[in-house]
Scaffold this motif. Structure first.
Motif, PDB file in Angstrom:
ATOM      1  N   ILE A  79       0.832  -1.210   0.000  1.00 44.75           N
ATOM      2  CA  ILE A  79       0.000   0.000   0.000  1.00 44.75           C
ATOM      3  C   ILE A  79       0.870   1.266   0.000  1.00 44.75           C
ATOM      4  CG2 ILE A  79      -1.728   1.302   1.328  1.00 44.75           C
ATOM      5  CD1 ILE A  79      -2.758  -1.550   2.222  1.00 44.75           C
ATOM      6  N   GLN A  80       1.961   1.219   0.760  1.00 47.81           N
ATOM      7  CA  GLN A  80       2.789   2.426   0.853  1.00 47.81           C
ATOM      8  C   GLN A  80       3.405   2.808  -0.497  1.00 47.81           C
ATOM      9  OE1 GLN A  80       6.137   2.305   3.468  1.00 47.81           O
ATOM     10  NE2 GLN A  80       6.276   4.538   3.545  1.00 47.81           N
ATOM     11  N   LYS A  81       3.758   1.803  -1.265  1.00 53.65           N
ATOM     12  CA  LYS A  81       4.341   2.059  -2.599  1.00 53.65           C
ATOM     13  C   LYS A  81       3.294   2.753  -3.497  1.00 53.65           C
ATOM     14  CE  LYS A  81       6.990   1.218  -6.263  1.00 53.65           C
ATOM     15  NZ  LYS A  81       7.924   2.292  -6.583  1.00 53.65           N
ATOM     16  N   VAL A  82       2.054   2.295  -3.366  1.00 52.80           N
ATOM     17  CA  VAL A  82       0.970   2.881  -4.177  1.00 52.80           C
ATOM     18  C   VAL A  82       0.775   4.347  -3.766  1.00 52.80           C
ATOM     19  CG1 VAL A  82      -1.507   2.709  -4.722  1.00 52.80           C
ATOM     20  CG2 VAL A  82      -0.118   0.621  -4.485  1.00 52.80           C
ATOM     21  N   VAL A  83       0.807   4.610  -2.461  1.00 43.88           N
ATOM     22  CA  VAL A  83       0.613   5.989  -1.972  1.00 43.88           C
ATOM     23  C   VAL A  83       1.762   6.886  -2.459  1.00 43.88           C
ATOM     24  CG1 VAL A  83       0.462   7.423   0.116  1.00 43.88           C
ATOM     25  CG2 VAL A  83      -0.785   5.264  -0.011  1.00 43.88           C
ATOM     26  N   GLU A  84       2.989   6.355  -2.439  1.00 44.06           N
ATOM     27  CA  GLU A  84       4.140   7.146  -2.928  1.00 44.06           C
ATOM     28  C   GLU A  84       3.956   7.505  -4.406  1.00 44.06           C
ATOM     29  OE1 GLU A  84       7.378   4.898  -0.136  1.00 44.06           O
ATOM     30  OE2 GLU A  84       7.663   4.786  -2.314  1.00 44.06           O
ATOM     31  N   LYS A 109      -9.853 -12.082  -0.482  1.00 43.39           N
ATOM     32  CA  LYS A 109      -8.714 -11.698   0.373  1.00 43.39           C
ATOM     33  C   LYS A 109      -7.913 -10.515  -0.197  1.00 43.39           C
ATOM     34  CE  LYS A 109      -5.719 -15.545  -0.940  1.00 43.39           C
ATOM     35  NZ  LYS A 109      -4.988 -16.696  -0.430  1.00 43.39           N
ATOM     36  N   ASP A 110      -8.155 -10.163  -1.454  1.00 42.98           N
ATOM     37  CA  ASP A 110      -7.497  -8.964  -2.023  1.00 42.98           C
ATOM     38  C   ASP A 110      -8.233  -7.692  -1.607  1.00 42.98           C
ATOM     39  OD1 ASP A 110      -5.672 -10.496  -3.621  1.00 42.98           O
ATOM     40  OD2 ASP A 110      -7.308 -10.865  -5.044  1.00 42.98           O
ATOM     41  N   MET A 111      -9.502  -7.837  -1.306  1.00 45.84           N
ATOM     42  CA  MET A 111     -10.355  -6.641  -1.136  1.00 45.84           C
ATOM     43  C   MET A 111      -9.847  -5.672  -0.048  1.00 45.84           C
ATOM     44  SD  MET A 111     -12.476  -6.468  -3.552  1.00 45.84           S
ATOM     45  CE  MET A 111     -13.579  -5.155  -3.064  1.00 45.84           C
ATOM     46  N   PRO A 112      -9.466  -6.176   1.165  1.00 47.79           N
ATOM     47  CA  PRO A 112      -9.027  -5.213   2.185  1.00 47.79           C
ATOM     48  C   PRO A 112      -7.874  -4.321   1.699  1.00 47.79           C
ATOM     49  CG  PRO A 112      -9.269  -7.398   3.138  1.00 47.79           C
ATOM     50  CD  PRO A 112      -9.450  -7.553   1.653  1.00 47.79           C
ATOM     51  N   VAL A 114      -7.134  -3.429  -1.534  1.00 50.65           N
ATOM     52  CA  VAL A 114      -7.526  -2.424  -2.538  1.00 50.65           C
ATOM     53  C   VAL A 114      -8.406  -1.346  -1.899  1.00 50.65           C
ATOM     54  CG1 VAL A 114      -7.195  -3.931  -4.525  1.00 50.65           C
ATOM     55  CG2 VAL A 114      -9.430  -3.798  -3.522  1.00 50.65           C
ATOM     56  N   LEU A 115      -9.202  -1.721  -0.916  1.00 47.33           N
ATOM     57  CA  LEU A 115     -10.061  -0.716  -0.259  1.00 47.33           C
ATOM     58  C   LEU A 115      -9.187   0.296   0.479  1.00 47.33           C
ATOM     59  CD1 LEU A 115     -12.872  -3.070   1.144  1.00 47.33           C
ATOM     60  CD2 LEU A 115     -12.957  -1.642  -0.917  1.00 47.33           C
ATOM     61  N   GLU A 116      -8.136  -0.217   1.117  1.00 52.15           N
ATOM     62  CA  GLU A 116      -7.222   0.681   1.844  1.00 52.15           C
ATOM     63  C   GLU A 116      -6.483   1.599   0.850  1.00 52.15           C
ATOM     64  OE1 GLU A 116      -7.395   0.852   5.078  1.00 52.15           O
ATOM     65  OE2 GLU A 116      -5.857   2.425   5.131  1.00 52.15           O
ATOM     66  N   MET A 117      -6.131   1.066  -0.311  1.00 51.79           N
ATOM     67  CA  MET A 117      -5.478   1.903  -1.335  1.00 51.79           C
ATOM     68  C   MET A 117      -6.399   3.052  -1.729  1.00 51.79           C
ATOM     69  SD  MET A 117      -3.714  -0.961  -3.795  1.00 51.79           S
ATOM     70  CE  MET A 117      -2.555  -2.158  -3.109  1.00 51.79           C
ATOM     71  N   VAL A 118      -7.666   2.745  -1.934  1.00 48.26           N
ATOM     72  CA  VAL A 118      -8.619   3.790  -2.320  1.00 48.26           C
ATOM     73  C   VAL A 118      -8.648   4.872  -1.242  1.00 48.26           C
ATOM     74  CG1 VAL A 118     -11.064   4.320  -2.696  1.00 48.26           C
ATOM     75  CG2 VAL A 118     -10.082   2.246  -3.677  1.00 48.26           C
ATOM     76  N   LYS A 119      -8.778   4.456   0.021  1.00 50.85           N
ATOM     77  CA  LYS A 119      -8.912   5.444   1.109  1.00 50.85           C
ATOM     78  C   LYS A 119      -7.675   6.328   1.192  1.00 50.85           C
ATOM     79  CE  LYS A 119     -11.878   2.465   3.838  1.00 50.85           C
ATOM     80  NZ  LYS A 119     -11.833   1.401   4.838  1.00 50.85           N
TER      81      LYS A 119
END
Ligand code: SAM
Ligand code: DTB
Ligand code: SF4
Length: 352
Positions: A79-84, A109-112, A114-119
């Protein structure tokens, strides 16, 4: 404003394609000006969050596990890489961040993740878009609750040509996913690819499907095939560039209030061709040096082109330093959490 219609006939659309080029351009530009600022282009940046080994057999795609394209596979990004990457995109001037995964559909099991990436991407003040393959009604609802703004799922080509391009999911599967996305209240991004060796009537058929959906997609990407060595379409004949511009112009006329995106394929288009696409009514692009797996023009070159053409872009919402700091802190917390699960992630099957 032009009337929004959902009852376009094949013959009406054929007649638009058949217009002399200058008449078509004039009419498309007139519709465009009645609905949009003609000098504004929206910019989205793409990131592949899970690359390659896709179980689908889309004959144009570098990421299909059915063909040997020499692509390096990557499992779901941290997730951190996506945010960067989202922060970089924002700093370069993108207003929307579009995250794509080479999945048939997301697993539960992928959903949590991708949802966190969106947020977290949304917390940076960017609009969010995802393209993860087919969605169930429940998955679309979860994405909507996380705050996802757009979901991209293309019809790709006409129903008649479709079976020559993809055999592992049906046209109806795609329409069902678009229905779930719409039902969940997420904005729809749906378009297609041209230059697949299809006939003009298939371009007519694709645009007819999109324009006669119960509601027009808010965003309509028109991709020019990026030929990928190793795929069945790696050596297909080039499409006449004017036919590509005509496709954009007709999309603009059929869906007057939608953003039409000049999508994949800009890397091989010169500046003059891109200017004609904007003239035909394109008012969105993918911005940044990479699409999902293939190159896109340099951001500096696009900025220079926009300056030369007097085009303005919309920028991301400016979030305060505090909320930006909170977004980064949250991402670090998430990183700590995900390192706990990394071992489990490492053993995940890479195919889907
Ligand atoms: N796997 C997901 C799916 O297909 O729904 C999302 C990613 S997929 C790469 C998104 C879209 O990109 C495809 O539907 C297709 O229209 C477009 N696309 C993929 N490969 C392309 C290529 N080589 N050239 C042009 N467009 C391409
Ligand atoms: C869309 O219509 N085009 C984008 C986006 N939606 C996801 C993808 C283009 C992919 C081009 C080939 C590649 O980079 O792999
Ligand atoms: Fe490529 Fe998407 Fe088709 Fe998979 S589903 S092969 S990623 S276009």
């Amino acid at each position: 404003m032009s009337a929004i219609r959902h009852d376009w006939s094949r013959n009406e659309i054929r007649a638009l394609f058949d217009l002399p080029f200058m008449d078509l351009m004039f009419r498309a530009q007139t519709v465009h000006r009645a609905n949009f600022d003609p000098n504004a282009v929206q910019v989205s940046t793409l990131l592949s969050i899970k690359t390659g080994a896709c179980p689908e057999d889309c004959k144009y795609c570098s990421q299909s596990g059915h063909y040997d394209t020499g692509l390096d596979k990557e499992k779901l990004l941290e997730i951190q890489k996506v945010v960067e990457e989202a922060l970089n995109a924002k700093e370069k001037g993108a207003s929307r961040f579009c995250m794509g995964a080479a999945w048939r559909s997301p697993r539960e099991k992928d959903m949590p993740y991708v949802l966190e990436m969106v947020k977290q991407v949304k917390a940076l003040g960017l609009e969010t878009c995802m393209t993860l393959g087919m969605l169930s009604a429940d998955q679309a609802q979860q994405l909507a609750e996380a705050g996802l703004d757009y979901y991209n799922h293309n019809l790709d080509t006409s129903p008649e040509h479709y079976g020559k391009i993809i055999t592992t999911r049906t046209y109806d599967d795609r329409l069902n996913t678009l229905g779930h996305v719409r039902e969940a209240g997420i904005k729809v991004c749906s378009g297609g690819i041209v230059g697949l060796g299809e006939a003009r009537d298939d371009r007519v058929g694709l645009l007819m499907q999109l324009a006669n959906l119960p509601a027009h997609p808010e965003s309509v990407p028109i991709n020019m095939l990026v030929k990928i060595e190793g795929t069945p379409l790696g050596n297909v004949d080039d499409l006449d560039p004017f036919e590509f511009i005509r496709t954009i112009a007709v999309a603009r006329m059929l869906m007057p209030a939608s953003h039409v995106r000049l999508s994949a394929g800009r890397e091989t288009m010169n500046d003059e061709m891109q200017a004609l696409c904007f003239m035909a009514g394109a008012n969105s692009i993918f911005y940044g040096e990479k699409l999902l797996t293939t190159p896109n023009p340099e951001a500096a070159h696009d900025r220079q082109l926009f300056t030369r053409l007097g085009i303005n872009t919309q920028t991301a919402v400016d979030v305060s330093d505090e909320s930006r700091a909170e977004a980064i802190a949250q991402s670090v917390r998430q990183q700590q959490l995900s390192s706990l699960t990394r071992d489990a992630m490492a053993t995940r099957d890479t195919v889907n």
